[in-house]
Design a protein around this motif. Structure first.
Motif, mmCIF file in Angstrom:
data_model
loop_
_atom_site.group_PDB
_atom_site.id
_atom_site.type_symbol
_atom_site.label_atom_id
_atom_site.label_comp_id
_atom_site.label_asym_id
_atom_site.label_seq_id
_atom_site.Cartn_x
_atom_site.Cartn_y
_atom_site.Cartn_z
ATOM 1 N N ALA A 1 -3.522 -2.433 6.960
ATOM 2 C CA ALA A 1 -2.084 -2.683 6.864
ATOM 3 C C ALA A 1 -1.790 -4.150 6.755
ATOM 4 N N LEU A 2 -2.570 -4.970 7.463
ATOM 5 C CA LEU A 2 -2.314 -6.411 7.456
ATOM 6 C C LEU A 2 -2.522 -6.997 6.075
ATOM 7 N N LEU A 3 -3.405 -6.385 5.285
ATOM 8 C CA LEU A 3 -3.747 -6.949 3.989
ATOM 9 C C LEU A 3 -2.725 -6.617 2.910
ATOM 10 N N ILE A 4 -1.700 -5.859 3.265
ATOM 11 C CA ILE A 4 -0.624 -5.582 2.309
ATOM 12 C C ILE A 4 0.341 -6.755 2.316
ATOM 13 N N VAL A 5 0.371 -7.483 1.233
ATOM 14 C CA VAL A 5 1.218 -8.671 1.139
ATOM 15 C C VAL A 5 2.484 -8.340 0.377
ATOM 16 N N THR A 6 3.630 -8.644 0.978
ATOM 17 C CA THR A 6 4.900 -8.420 0.310
ATOM 18 C C THR A 6 5.622 -9.731 0.150
ATOM 19 N N ALA A 7 6.410 -9.821 -0.886
ATOM 20 C CA ALA A 7 7.221 -11.012 -1.102
ATOM 21 C C ALA A 7 8.632 -10.553 -1.402
ATOM 22 N N SER A 8 9.455 -10.516 -0.394
ATOM 23 C CA SER A 8 10.821 -10.038 -0.521
ATOM 24 C C SER A 8 11.747 -11.235 -0.594
ATOM 25 N N ILE B 1 11.618 -16.570 2.400
ATOM 26 C CA ILE B 1 11.161 -15.275 1.910
ATOM 27 C C ILE B 1 10.310 -14.597 2.976
ATOM 28 N N THR B 2 10.173 -13.277 2.854
ATOM 29 C CA THR B 2 9.227 -12.554 3.694
ATOM 30 C C THR B 2 7.890 -12.567 2.975
ATOM 31 N N PHE B 3 6.944 -13.297 3.528
ATOM 32 C CA PHE B 3 5.654 -13.470 2.864
ATOM 33 C C PHE B 3 4.691 -12.333 3.194
ATOM 34 N N VAL B 4 4.578 -11.975 4.446
ATOM 35 C CA VAL B 4 3.705 -10.884 4.877
ATOM 36 C C VAL B 4 4.479 -9.976 5.809
ATOM 37 N N GLU B 5 4.374 -8.663 5.593
ATOM 38 C CA GLU B 5 4.966 -7.695 6.501
ATOM 39 C C GLU B 5 3.921 -6.645 6.844
ATOM 40 N N TRP B 6 3.706 -6.460 8.130
ATOM 41 C CA TRP B 6 2.690 -5.528 8.599
ATOM 42 C C TRP B 6 3.302 -4.559 9.593
ATOM 43 N N LYS B 7 2.994 -3.268 9.440
ATOM 44 C CA LYS B 7 3.519 -2.242 10.336
ATOM 45 C C LYS B 7 2.385 -1.359 10.810
ATOM 46 N N GLU B 8 2.476 -0.912 12.073
ATOM 47 C CA GLU B 8 1.456 -0.020 12.627
ATOM 48 C C GLU B 8 2.065 0.846 13.718
ATOM 49 N N GLU B 9 1.711 2.121 13.749
ATOM 50 C CA GLU B 9 2.119 3.035 14.803
ATOM 51 C C GLU B 9 0.911 3.860 15.208
ATOM 52 N N ALA B 10 0.568 3.811 16.490
ATOM 53 C CA ALA B 10 -0.565 4.579 16.992
ATOM 54 C C ALA B 10 -0.559 4.540 18.512
ATOM 55 N N ASN B 11 -1.126 5.589 19.130
ATOM 56 C CA ASN B 11 -1.285 5.633 20.589
ATOM 57 C C ASN B 11 0.017 5.341 21.324
ATOM 58 N N ASN B 12 1.097 5.911 20.820
ATOM 59 C CA ASN B 12 2.417 5.705 21.425
ATOM 60 C C ASN B 12 2.786 4.224 21.459
ATOM 61 N N SER B 13 2.280 3.472 20.509
ATOM 62 C CA SER B 13 2.558 2.039 20.410
ATOM 63 C C SER B 13 2.937 1.718 18.970
ATOM 64 N N SER B 14 3.659 0.646 18.792
ATOM 65 C CA SER B 14 4.056 0.253 17.448
ATOM 66 C C SER B 14 4.172 -1.261 17.354
#
Length: 289
Positions: A50-57, A81-94
């Motif tokens: 997920a971290l390696l997904i680079v977005t440029a908004s 600009i938003t250079f990097v956006e990373w999302k994660e959900e697991a183990n009741n954590s986000s």
């Protein structure tokens, strides 16, 4: 803008990845598809991917860009600009981590230093989250929520004020922020010291904040600040490293993170300092008025 995004992406890709993360990424790439893995056992793999997904908004739409191109004279555009956006959900954590980047400064040394700092902060936050997840036993819930992002507080002809915040919930909640205020015309980073003639402003601002704290508590019994002398963590005053920004009205705002000046339930608190209190100590009225 395309060249700027390319340059930013290249700079990001050049940034060293922690060895343990690099090993996980490589393992994920080499692994053949198998049955769906357990979330608890492979959170680092999904997080790394997920971290390696680079977005440029970019904060400007194509329609607005086209409209701007029709204007005969357009000043240089300094934007965030938003250079990097990373999302994660697991183990009741986000975790949601957005990394800003400043674009358009002619002072590339300043631009690069700010963007390097923002990226470093996000990587550290990412590492802390994944480290916490890796320590969980199989089936154990993390119960952690982390949200990190940014807010453009002021953007006018003179200054750009950007807040980077991190909201963390784990048993209790806390908010931490950092602020940068840039002189857009002279392309320099403003410090608290640079706004005043000498260090007497520290006492002046501190006393005004204490007055505001006491007045707010008198008006609202639900508000509590650590301002009384017998408080164990009584607010003594600010120093030159105090968080601050300049708002759209040209007022100095002093900001505190959770637990710095008040109990946790108060969250992050801010105080607008009246300019009349500061006028005798300001270097000029270019920024604060």
């Amino acid at each position: 803008m395309e060249k700027k995004l390319k340059d930013l992406r290249e700079e990001y890709l050049k940034t060293p990845i922690p060895k343990e993360l690099n090993d996980v990424v490589q393992a994920a790439l080499n692994e053949k598809p198998r049955r769906k893995p357990r979330v608890g056992g492979n959170i680092l793999v999904s997080a790394a991917a997920a971290l390696l997904i680079v977005t440029a908004s970019v904060n400007i739409s194509p329609a607005v860009a086209k409209a701007m191109s029709d204007i005969p004279i357009v000043d240089k555009v300094i934007e965030v600009i938003t250079f990097v956006e990373w999302k994660e959900e697991a183990n009741n954590s986000s975790a949601v981590i957005k990394t800003p980047a400043i674009s358009g400064l002619e002072n590339k040394q300043l631009e690069d230093s700010l963007n390097d700092k923002y990226l470093s902060e996000s990587k550290q936050l990412y590492k802390e989250f994944t480290d916490s997840m890796s320590k969980l036993k199989e089936g154990e819930k993390g119960n952690i929520s982390v949200e990190s992002g940014y807010v453009i507080l002021t953007d006018n002809e003179t200054i750009l004020s950007v807040q980077r915040y991190t909201d963390t919930i784990q048993a209790s909640s806390s908010t931490e922020s950092q602020f940068d205020t840039v002189d857009k015309k002279n392309e320099v980073l403003l410090t608290l010291n640079s706004l005043f003639k000498d260090d007497r402003y520290l006492h002046v601002i501190s006393e005004n904040i204490k007055e505001q704290m006491k007045r707010q508590m008198a008006e609202d019994p639900e508000k509590i600040y650590w301002v009384e002398e017998d408080d164990l963590t009584a607010f003594k005053g600010i120093d030159e490293k105090q968080n601050f920004y300049i708002n759209e009205d040209g007022k100095l705002v002093i900001a505190f993170n959770s637990y710095e000046a008040a109990p946790g339930y108060m969250g992050a608190v801010e105080f607008i300092i009246p300019t009349k209190v500061l006028s005798d100590h300001l270097v000029g009225d270019q920024y604060i008025h």
